[in-house]
Design a protein around this motif. Sequence first.
Motif, PDB file in Angstrom:
ATOM      1  N   GLN A   1      -8.829  -4.675   1.237  1.00 41.44           N
ATOM      2  CA  GLN A   1      -7.735  -5.549   0.802  1.00 41.44           C
ATOM      3  C   GLN A   1      -8.229  -6.538  -0.247  1.00 41.44           C
ATOM      4  O   GLN A   1      -7.539  -6.792  -1.231  1.00 41.44           O
ATOM      5  N   GLY A   2      -9.427  -7.086  -0.006  1.00 38.16           N
ATOM      6  CA  GLY A   2      -9.978  -8.033  -0.966  1.00 38.16           C
ATOM      7  C   GLY A   2     -10.152  -7.397  -2.328  1.00 38.16           C
ATOM      8  O   GLY A   2      -9.860  -7.990  -3.355  1.00 38.16           O
ATOM      9  N   SER A   3     -10.610  -6.158  -2.314  1.00 36.32           N
ATOM     10  CA  SER A   3     -10.808  -5.446  -3.568  1.00 36.32           C
ATOM     11  C   SER A   3      -9.475  -5.143  -4.240  1.00 36.32           C
ATOM     12  O   SER A   3      -9.300  -5.350  -5.438  1.00 36.32           O
ATOM     13  N   ALA A   4      -8.520  -4.691  -3.445  1.00 38.07           N
ATOM     14  CA  ALA A   4      -7.196  -4.368  -3.996  1.00 38.07           C
ATOM     15  C   ALA A   4      -6.554  -5.621  -4.590  1.00 38.07           C
ATOM     16  O   ALA A   4      -5.906  -5.559  -5.637  1.00 38.07           O
ATOM     17  N   ALA A   5      -6.751  -6.771  -3.936  1.00 39.64           N
ATOM     18  CA  ALA A   5      -6.125  -8.005  -4.406  1.00 39.64           C
ATOM     19  C   ALA A   5      -6.703  -8.458  -5.742  1.00 39.64           C
ATOM     20  O   ALA A   5      -6.124  -9.290  -6.419  1.00 39.64           O
TER      21      ALA A   5
ATOM     22  N   SER B   1     -10.451  -5.443   5.671  1.00 38.25           N
ATOM     23  CA  SER B   1     -10.339  -6.653   4.845  1.00 38.25           C
ATOM     24  C   SER B   1     -11.119  -6.514   3.542  1.00 38.25           C
ATOM     25  O   SER B   1     -10.766  -7.124   2.539  1.00 38.25           O
ATOM     26  N   MET B   2     -12.185  -5.692   3.535  1.00 38.40           N
ATOM     27  CA  MET B   2     -12.942  -5.449   2.298  1.00 38.40           C
ATOM     28  C   MET B   2     -12.052  -4.719   1.285  1.00 38.40           C
ATOM     29  O   MET B   2     -12.013  -5.061   0.110  1.00 38.40           O
TER      30      MET B   2
ATOM     31  N   VAL C   1     -17.075  -0.701  -3.274  1.00 39.19           N
ATOM     32  CA  VAL C   1     -17.073  -1.570  -2.088  1.00 39.19           C
ATOM     33  C   VAL C   1     -17.352  -0.775  -0.812  1.00 39.19           C
ATOM     34  O   VAL C   1     -18.302  -1.049  -0.094  1.00 39.19           O
TER      35      VAL C   1
ATOM     36  N   TYR D   1     -22.402  -5.566   6.438  1.00 40.71           N
ATOM     37  CA  TYR D   1     -21.204  -6.398   6.556  1.00 40.71           C
ATOM     38  C   TYR D   1     -21.077  -6.936   7.961  1.00 40.71           C
ATOM     39  O   TYR D   1     -21.720  -6.459   8.847  1.00 40.71           O
TER      40      TYR D   1
END
Lengths: 276, 317
Positions: free
Chosen positions: B202-206, B199-200, B218, B317
């Motif tokens: 993905q959050g960065s990619a988003a 999810s980290m 990240v 995390y």
Amino acid sequence: MTIHAMNSNLSVPEQPAQRILECEKVNVFYGDYRAVTDVNMAFGQNEITALIGPSGCGKSTLLRSLNRMNDLIDGARTEGLVTLHGENLYDKEVDPIAVRRRIGMVFQKPNPFPKSIYDNIAYGPRVLGMKPSSMDDLVEETLTRAALWDEVKDKLKQSAFGLSGGQQQRLCIARTIAVQPEIILMDEPCSALDPIATSRIEDLMRELREDYTIVIVTHNMQQAARVADRTAFFTALQDETTGNRTGVLVEYDKTTKIFEDPSDQRTEDYISGRFG
Amino acid sequence: MSTLAPSRGSASGSTRGTGSLKTKISKPGERVVLIVLRLAAALTVVITIGIIVALLLPSIQFFAEVPIFEFLFGTRWAPRFADASFGVIPLVTATAWTTGIALLVAIPLGLGAAIFLSEYAHPNLRKTLKPILELLAGIPTVVFGLFALQFVQAVVFKQWLNLDTGAFSVLAAGVVMGVMIVPTIASISEDAMSAVPQSMRQGSAALGANRMQTTVKVVFPAALSGILAAIVLGISRGVGETMIVAMAAGGQAQIVTNPLDQGQTMTGFIANAALGDSRVGSIEYNTLFAVGLLLFVITLIINYISIRVVRKFREAY
């Protein structure tokens, strides 16, 4: 129980006045499995659009295809057209990273970075090479916009993991708007939150609608009724060729219409709680 | 609405709620297992304490004869000469050179491999490559020593590169030791990076970050404690590695100023001197333990510093 759309906002036009994002015959596959079949719909600028439907109806998959997040999943493939201001996001020359800079995403489970609150907000602008005159001001403005500033202004240097779930999710929304996207996709953003935190996020969404276009996937029909201008109902059908279940768009209309006078029997069954 | 009423030992013959709570928990077999496990745990502690005592006692005798200051800061190491002198600095410099060179080789290669495997390689490729990498960690160090001496020093440095060096050099020993440490650093770092939640990323990619930015800004900080642990393990292996340095670094204890020189490391000295012909209680015998104790203390200090560093910089995390 009937759910009444609470924002029975008569100002919502019959059709989106300005179509910012459009899907045309969108199919999403995971390997050979077709998760979403032939979706055609247009998202109106500065509107909140909710995607609802039972589990497995492909609404989250469709959402992730709107900013090419599906590209990160091995074996995922999107066919059809997804156009932002008329430009196909899946054109060979389009960089998915550029797409995600314009179309941000908030996830089901709050996923702040294991950094300070400040750095969570500053991360996006730094990565994109934005040169704000003052990063401090940008962080403050962003957090204020996300209705989080008062709660965190004294602990900007502390880890974001010290925040409550609802605060973390608002931080994730703030992080998304810090890079000034046009559209924010939200994948069940409140499913991990309590009702009070949920209501704060919904308030925030209504405020953000002034500047952003929002597409939200939700399992919570009341939530769709409360915040969305338009609602799309999806369901899972047997694929005629493979026999697998696949998501299809059943009905897409103004939220008031969907919840008070749906045209399709399946929509009515779902929103009245008879299945799903 | 609920039909679940609290049961109060109804007449329905239910066995719920009967029997004392104070039943014997452990069967005899379980007790035996528990005793064996306790013994195993106790044994490791006892052995560790035993090693420390075994190191300390001869060392104390040694420091009764040689002042600790002279040992730690003396610049001449000649324990077996008639005019013996016990300055350990030459051994420490050689160890510092070989370990430093090894880390210069191992950290970039190891972290590069870890980043590739964790963030870039296709899962199938990772499944194939990682066991191979870990297999490399199982090569006996004597093989590496031979490789350092006969190939890296004799062929690469002297013949191909025509370097001004003798039969041994701390450079050859260090480079090969670095190669030996690469799998350790790569494998543990890869574990740490793979453990960072998806999810980290993905959050960065988003947010429009590319893969390299996500990795560096990240994933890497989030995995930092594991990565530092890998590097510390690498340092410890470098400081403690014996066979490669004993074979390829040379046997002459001198302050090393040029990596092409030979030098005797602390471990190299112990390996060369501990041939069983030192009389128990003699100064030569005690010297071995004093050097061993110093190695032990250095490793301990490195571990302590790294724990502090990890606490300061990690992004949990």
